[in-house]
Design a protein around this motif. Sequence first.
Motif, short mmCIF file in Angstrom:
data_model
loop_
_atom_site.label_atom_id
_atom_site.label_comp_id
_atom_site.label_asym_id
_atom_site.label_seq_id
_atom_site.Cartn_x
_atom_site.Cartn_y
_atom_site.Cartn_z
N THR A 10 0.86 -1.18 0.00
CA THR A 10 0.00 0.00 0.00
C THR A 10 0.90 1.24 0.00
OG1 THR A 10 -0.13 -0.04 2.41
CG2 THR A 10 -1.90 -1.14 1.23
N PRO A 11 0.42 2.33 -0.58
CA PRO A 11 1.26 3.53 -0.64
C PRO A 11 1.32 4.26 0.69
CG PRO A 11 -0.86 3.98 -1.63
CD PRO A 11 -0.85 2.52 -1.26
N LYS A 12 2.33 5.08 0.84
CA LYS A 12 2.51 5.93 2.01
C LYS A 12 2.32 7.38 1.60
CE LYS A 12 3.98 2.40 4.42
NZ LYS A 12 2.97 1.61 5.04
N GLU A 17 0.36 10.16 -2.54
CA GLU A 17 0.67 8.80 -2.12
C GLU A 17 1.78 8.24 -3.00
OE1 GLU A 17 -2.95 6.60 -2.00
OE2 GLU A 17 -3.59 7.58 -0.18
N LYS A 18 2.66 7.50 -2.36
CA LYS A 18 3.83 6.96 -3.05
C LYS A 18 4.11 5.57 -2.52
CE LYS A 18 8.74 7.98 -3.22
NZ LYS A 18 9.77 8.92 -2.83
N LYS A 43 -6.96 -2.52 -5.28
CA LYS A 43 -7.85 -1.47 -4.79
C LYS A 43 -7.54 -0.19 -5.56
CE LYS A 43 -9.59 -0.44 -0.27
NZ LYS A 43 -9.25 -0.31 1.15
N ILE A 44 -8.58 0.40 -6.15
CA ILE A 44 -8.41 1.61 -6.95
C ILE A 44 -9.35 2.68 -6.44
CG2 ILE A 44 -8.55 2.59 -9.26
CD1 ILE A 44 -7.95 -0.23 -10.34
N ALA A 45 -8.81 3.86 -6.16
CA ALA A 45 -9.60 4.98 -5.64
C ALA A 45 -10.09 5.85 -6.80
CB ALA A 45 -8.76 5.80 -4.67
N TYR A 49 -6.53 6.14 -9.18
CA TYR A 49 -5.32 5.95 -8.36
C TYR A 49 -5.31 4.56 -7.76
CZ TYR A 49 -4.58 10.99 -8.56
OH TYR A 49 -4.37 12.27 -8.99
N THR A 51 -4.48 2.26 -4.93
CA THR A 51 -4.21 2.45 -3.50
C THR A 51 -3.75 1.16 -2.83
OG1 THR A 51 -6.53 2.07 -2.94
CG2 THR A 51 -5.85 4.35 -3.33
N GLU A 52 -3.73 0.08 -3.57
CA GLU A 52 -3.26 -1.19 -3.04
C GLU A 52 -2.97 -2.10 -4.22
OE1 GLU A 52 -5.15 -2.88 0.70
OE2 GLU A 52 -5.89 -4.21 -0.86
#
Length: 64
Positions: A10-12, A17-18, A43-45, A49, A51-52
């Motif tokens: 998952t991004p930070k 987010e990266k 997982k896509i926001a 984007y 996100t996972e």
Amino acid sequence: MKQYEYVRITPKGAFVEKFEFHREIIDDYARRGYKYVGYIPTKIAGYGYITEMDLVFEKDIEEK
């Protein structure tokens, strides 16, 4: 025969987010004999984007 391993990352970050540590994970699996073969967004926001995601690794194993 192939064996597959999946590592969820998952991004930070708060606003931007990266993804971090992906290179270390890929290097670690390479040391253990796995080959990095790609990723699967899990997982896509909004606005598309990711996100996972799962990093996918494979290695040859002997059939019994």
